[in-house]
Write an enzyme that holds these catalytic residues in place. Sequence first.
Site, PDB file in Angstrom:
ATOM      1  N   LYS A  11       6.226  -0.920  -8.178  1.00 52.62           N
ATOM      2  CA  LYS A  11       6.691  -2.214  -7.284  1.00 52.62           C
ATOM      3  C   LYS A  11       5.808  -3.427  -7.963  1.00 52.62           C
ATOM      4  O   LYS A  11       5.021  -3.348  -8.405  1.00 52.62           O
ATOM      5  CB  LYS A  11       6.254  -1.894  -5.971  1.00 52.62           C
ATOM      6  CG  LYS A  11       4.923  -1.741  -5.612  1.00 52.62           C
ATOM      7  CD  LYS A  11       4.122  -3.156  -5.345  1.00 52.62           C
ATOM      8  CE  LYS A  11       2.778  -2.902  -5.034  1.00 52.62           C
ATOM      9  NZ  LYS A  11       1.447  -3.735  -5.462  1.00 52.62           N
ATOM     10  N   ALA A 105       1.709   0.315  -7.958  1.00 56.80           N
ATOM     11  CA  ALA A 105       1.813   1.009  -7.070  1.00 56.80           C
ATOM     12  C   ALA A 105       2.111   2.390  -7.754  1.00 56.80           C
ATOM     13  O   ALA A 105       2.857   3.207  -7.186  1.00 56.80           O
ATOM     14  CB  ALA A 105       2.693   0.616  -5.953  1.00 56.80           C
ATOM     15  N   ASP A 141       0.469   1.439   0.139  1.00 60.34           N
ATOM     16  CA  ASP A 141       1.590   1.306  -0.396  1.00 60.34           C
ATOM     17  C   ASP A 141       2.794   2.560  -0.390  1.00 60.34           C
ATOM     18  O   ASP A 141       3.798   2.354  -0.875  1.00 60.34           O
ATOM     19  CB  ASP A 141       1.460   0.805  -1.734  1.00 60.34           C
ATOM     20  CG  ASP A 141       0.855  -0.666  -2.132  1.00 60.34           C
ATOM     21  OD1 ASP A 141       1.128  -1.314  -1.112  1.00 60.34           O
ATOM     22  OD2 ASP A 141       0.273  -0.797  -2.976  1.00 60.34           O
TER      23      ASP A 141
HETATM   24  O1  C5P Z   1      -4.560   1.961   0.936  1.00 69.26           O
HETATM   25  P1  C5P Z   1      -5.248   1.983  -0.424  1.00 69.26           P
HETATM   26  O2  C5P Z   1      -5.806   3.156  -0.536  1.00 69.26           O
HETATM   27  O3  C5P Z   1      -4.142   1.704  -1.058  1.00 69.26           O
HETATM   28  O4  C5P Z   1      -6.107   0.684  -0.482  1.00 69.26           O
HETATM   29  C1  C5P Z   1      -7.236   0.799  -1.472  1.00 69.26           C
HETATM   30  C2  C5P Z   1      -8.234  -0.315  -0.985  1.00 69.26           C
HETATM   31  O5  C5P Z   1      -7.667  -1.676  -0.943  1.00 69.26           O
HETATM   32  C3  C5P Z   1      -8.794   0.108   0.608  1.00 69.26           C
HETATM   33  O6  C5P Z   1      -9.851   1.040   0.343  1.00 69.26           O
HETATM   34  C4  C5P Z   1      -9.067  -1.360   0.759  1.00 69.26           C
HETATM   35  O7  C5P Z   1     -10.305  -1.605   0.276  1.00 69.26           O
HETATM   36  C5  C5P Z   1      -8.103  -2.308   0.440  1.00 69.26           C
HETATM   37  N1  C5P Z   1      -7.239  -2.558   1.269  1.00 69.26           N
HETATM   38  C6  C5P Z   1      -7.382  -3.454   2.382  1.00 69.26           C
HETATM   39  N2  C5P Z   1      -6.313  -3.848   3.131  1.00 69.26           N
HETATM   40  C7  C5P Z   1      -5.336  -3.389   2.888  1.00 69.26           C
HETATM   41  C8  C5P Z   1      -4.808  -2.510   1.821  1.00 69.26           C
HETATM   42  C9  C5P Z   1      -5.898  -2.168   0.977  1.00 69.26           C
HETATM   43  O8  C5P Z   1      -8.732  -4.073   2.445  1.00 69.26           O
HETATM   44  N3  C5P Z   1      -4.293  -3.869   3.645  1.00 69.26           N
END
Ligand code: C5P
Length: 317
Positions: A11, A105, A141
């Site tokens: 993406k 992603a 994601d």
């Molecule tokens: O959800 P994911 O594991 O992909 O997110 C990776 C990091 O990005 C999280 O640990 C967080 O620090 C940050 N993040 C955030 N807010 C979001 C998505 C991600 O702070 N909405």
Amino acid sequence: MRSYTLIAPAKINLYLEIISQRPDGYHELAMILQSIELADEINVQSLSNESICVNCNHSQVPTDKSNLAYRAAALMAAKFPEALAKYGGVEITINKHIPVAAGLAGGSANAAAVLVGIDLLWNLGLTKSELEELGATLGSDVPFCVAGGTVIATGRGEQLSPLPSLEPIYIVLAKYRSLEVSTAWAYKTYRQEFGSSYLRDPDNLAARAAAVHSGDIVKAIANQDAGEIAQKLHNDLERVVLPAYPQVLQLRELFATQAGVLGTMMSGSGPTVFALVESEEQAQAVKLQIRAAIPDQDLELFVTRTITHGIQVASST
Ligand code: C5P
């Protein structure tokens, strides 16, 4: 042993606005996510025992429990122990084409493919929203990657609201192979530098998230107006990533000066920079011009285009 081969598209973010900090430590976002043709190929095959294993052709991708695809299979095994006992564990083989740690992603798409593949292998008959709900526990994601297309994503990125499908828009992607940006670092740095301007009042917050639905870029998407979409690209994380990574800034500036480029932006937390381009021919020409300007073999360049779907089954045995 039964197996499914799935296509797991990457993406890009056409829009990424950081609204506030959430009580769970994540950020409240308003994003527009867009699936692209650049994709990994994932094979899931039943095993005669109850184990999970991951193979990958890319040396940077771990094949242990830290791999999000492994964690997706472990989640399915924990949620559906009877199916695991009946159908056996899974061998996951990832044929990587999407750059790693790139803001595209790739890992989330792999995890979404494993959820869809195991649902099929184990005859679970899960709905799209059930798969998205499982995906949300793996990463922000992952839910988007299940059905893909062109979508407004709010909350952590897991609350999805589909937009009209876009006619294909050609894209050039640029990523330095050895350059990785930690998503957690990008959000943390943004909070440190710009957290004082976060919205705190819950009413304002809801209004801001809702405003994306009536924003200019959404209108441009509804009108299939690639030029206008490209003018309205936005990514708040550029404010922290571009100053810290001069190579990303250089790509961003170089793309902006190329003939045929409608608009350019960093995707997600980077470091991939993309350009929306008028036609496939121009996209190939832009790729050649960037390569000529930066002959460094560490720089990977791709021509791809927008697509209207997420995970798809390519074949089954
Ligand atoms: O959800 P994911 O594991 O992909 O997110 C990776 C990091 O990005 C999280 O640990 C967080 O620090 C940050 N993040 C955030 N807010 C979001 C998505 C991600 O702070 N909405």
